[in-house]
Enzyme design. Structure first.
Site: not given
Length: 102
Positions: A42, A48
């Site tokens: 990514e 995240r």
């Protein structure tokens, strides 16, 4: 069912390495031939955060491929050669040796 063998189906099916945990990467490498795996990660970070078990970013898939203990040729295929083949990058480069865009 008169279906072709899985190996024949894999001629045009590719998987990426956006799996986000080592056990998943290890299973991918065990099940799918390395010739059918493309490196993926990514850029912005769809996943995240930091994995509390490893202390590493969830979307650092290169680290997981490195930890799999693959031979150098297999790593090269996953990181580069397979994508060159799938996207015909060597052919594109040969057709446009200067790299100029129109």
């Amino acid at each position: 069912m008169k279906r072709p063998p899985v190996e024949e189906l894999l001629r045009n099916v590719y998987f990426d390495t956006c799996v986000y945990h080592q056990a998943g990467i290890d299973l991918l490498l065990k099940i799918v031939p390395a010739e059918n795996i493309l490196f993926g990660s990514e850029m912005v970070g769809a996943v995240r955060g930091i994995d509390p078990f490893t202390g590493a970013s969830y979307d650092d898939t290169k680290r997981m491929i490195d930890a799999a203990g693959l031979p150098e040729e297999t790593r090269r295929n996953i990181f580069e050669t397979n994508a060159r083949k799938v996207y015909r990058l060597d052919r594109v480069a040969a057709l446009n040796p200067t790299g100029a865009t129109k």
